[in-house]
Design an enzyme around this catalytic site. Structure first.
Site, PDB file in Angstrom:
ATOM      1  N   ARG A  78       0.823  -1.211   0.000  1.00 26.31           N
ATOM      2  CA  ARG A  78       0.000   0.000   0.000  1.00 26.31           C
ATOM      3  C   ARG A  78       0.855   1.258   0.000  1.00 26.31           C
ATOM      4  NH1 ARG A  78      -4.854   1.939   4.087  1.00 26.31           N
ATOM      5  NH2 ARG A  78      -3.288   1.714   5.714  1.00 26.31           N
TER       6      ARG A  78
ATOM      7  N   SER B 151      -7.448   5.548   0.996  1.00 22.78           N
ATOM      8  CA  SER B 151      -6.932   4.198   0.788  1.00 22.78           C
ATOM      9  C   SER B 151      -7.525   3.332   1.891  1.00 22.78           C
ATOM     10  CB  SER B 151      -5.406   4.180   0.848  1.00 22.78           C
ATOM     11  OG  SER B 151      -4.910   2.871   0.639  1.00 22.78           O
ATOM     12  N   SER B 152      -8.289   2.316   1.496  1.00 21.53           N
ATOM     13  CA  SER B 152      -9.050   1.518   2.457  1.00 21.53           C
ATOM     14  C   SER B 152      -8.141   0.681   3.342  1.00 21.53           C
ATOM     15  CB  SER B 152     -10.015   0.597   1.719  1.00 21.53           C
ATOM     16  OG  SER B 152     -10.893   1.343   0.926  1.00 21.53           O
ATOM     17  N   MET B 153      -8.674   0.283   4.502  1.00 19.90           N
ATOM     18  CA  MET B 153      -7.889  -0.539   5.413  1.00 19.90           C
ATOM     19  C   MET B 153      -7.597  -1.886   4.757  1.00 19.90           C
ATOM     20  SD  MET B 153     -10.853  -1.155   8.281  1.00 19.90           S
ATOM     21  CE  MET B 153      -9.735  -2.011   9.398  1.00 19.90           C
TER      22      MET B 153
ATOM     23  N   PHE C 145     -17.838   2.958   2.820  1.00 17.72           N
ATOM     24  CA  PHE C 145     -16.953   3.581   1.846  1.00 17.72           C
ATOM     25  C   PHE C 145     -17.487   4.953   1.464  1.00 17.72           C
ATOM     26  CE2 PHE C 145     -15.240  -0.564   1.550  1.00 17.72           C
ATOM     27  CZ  PHE C 145     -14.038  -0.513   0.859  1.00 17.72           C
TER      28      PHE C 145
END
Length: 383
Positions: A30, A90-92, A236
């Site tokens: 990431r 930026s998602s977990m 989201f």
């Protein structure tokens, strides 16, 4: 072992990250896709977020980016002096793992990735399937340009398209999978037309009241509809053309009364809140104070997009003046009824609900089976 590698090891040990995806997450960390400036929530600053810059706040930036948590990467669609609304993130990682697992890809599958953002999920899909199998679409030209640079630097070359991902993108269709990284209130019918029969759509889905479901839908044999269940509790950011309307200025209430329910029950868990949201369409909530006595009058405030509003105070909620309402809908009464309906159904979990969508844009939510649709509350002045 660094923080990110330890996270992957923990996810693997827990059985969340299978061997088929582990290599993709290692090839596409990431940190390689998060911009040099991220935003951390901070109520003491004007916009509610403060910048954390990689070259200045190196340790804080590194810890944030490698943690199992969401990282805000853009405010106010990139405007320098907006109100401080997070518009890209930026998602977990653990959530990304779950979404990709539900996508259920296999070698040879072609995927349409809706919402490129930082480019991380496009990279993971490219690492897993090959860049030639992945098309990623982003409505924000600036985000897409930065993401494409990062993707190419790491050796990933998916097809990158500047477009509104909720609209039709014919090139490359039909796809085997559609993967959306932004929430919708309505699944676009175009997605069904772009996916082959038997293909799968995975998208966050929600209502203005509760943005919480991850829908996994399978296209029927005729390619005319998609159906499936909500498989996870997720939240989201909305696709830009389906963001709930902002709250209008509220006129003076034209009716008051006591509440028939403790307002704490309106938000006492995701399962009940998700159900309430299904029954009170177009309704969102916030919290506010009566400035004359902040310690005593915290209120839940409800609005819809047509001008109705309601507020209910948490303290002394059963007194005759606790609820104020205005407009053709009695929004608080609707919420009370919706909570009662959920209790009457046995308090179903979010995953007992499902969704049916047609290529023409029709949509309905159901409980346990498509033959048991969820209906909305009446919208008259008395609920």
């Amino acid at each position: 072992m660094n923080q990110y590698a330890r996270l992957l090891a923990d996810l693997s040990e827990a059985g969340e990250l299978g061997a088929e995806w582990r290599g993709a997450f290692e090839r596409a960390p990431r940190s390689a896709f998060v911009p040099n400036t991220v935003w951390v929530a901070d109520e003491t600053v004007t916009r509610g977020y403060r910048p954390v810059v990689r070259t200045i706040d190196t340790e804080e930036w590194t810890n944030a980016v490698n943690a199992d948590d969401v990282v805000v990467t853009q405010l106010d669609n990139g405007e320098a002096h907006g109100p401080g609304v997070s518009t890209s993130s930026s998602s977990m990682p653990s959530l990304v793992v779950k979404m990709l697992r539900h996508l259920d890809v296999a070698e040879g599958h072609r995927v349409l990735d809706i919402g490129t953002g930082t480019g991380w999920t496009a990279a993971l899909l490219s690492a897993r399937l090959g860049s030639e199998q992945v098309t990623t679409v982003e409505v924000d030209a600036g985000l897409l340009a930065c993401a494409e640079v990062r993707l190419n630097e790491l050796g990933f070359f998916p097809t990158c398209v500047h477009a509104d991902g909720t609209q039709s993108y014919a090139d490359g269709a039909p796809f085997d999978r559609i993967h959306s990284t932004a929430a919708v209130q309505r699944v676009p019918g175009q997605w069904i037309a772009q996916t082959r029969p038997g293909g799968v759509i995975v998208t966050p889905w929600g209502t203005p009241y509760c943005n919480a479901g991850l829908a996994k839908l399978t296209i029927d044999a005729e390619g005319e509809a998609a159906e499936g269940r909500f498989v996870e509790n997720v939240s989201f950011m909305w696709v830009r053309n389906q963001r709930p309307a902002t709250e209008p200025d509220a006129p003076e209430a034209d009716r008051t009364g006591a509440s028939a329910m403790d307002p704490e029950l309106a938000l006492d868990g995701v399962d009940s809140a998700f159900s309430i949201g299904l029954r009170v369409p177009g309704t969102r909530y916030s919290h506010g104070w009566n400035d004359a006595d902040r310690s005593a009058t915290l209120r839940m405030v409800l609005h819809d997009s047509e001008g109705s509003w309601a507020s209910v105070r948490y303290q002394d909620w059963d007194r005759a003046d606790a609820v104020e309402q205005f407009g053709p809908r009695s929004l608080w009464d609707e919420v009370v009824q919706a909570r009662g309906w959920w209790e009457g159904q046995g308090g179903p979990e979010l995953t007992r609900f499902g969704l049916t969508v047609t290529a023409e844009g029709g949509q309905h939510v159901w409980l346990d089976a498509p033959s048991n649709p969820v209906t909305v509350n009446p919208t008259g002045r008395s609920a």
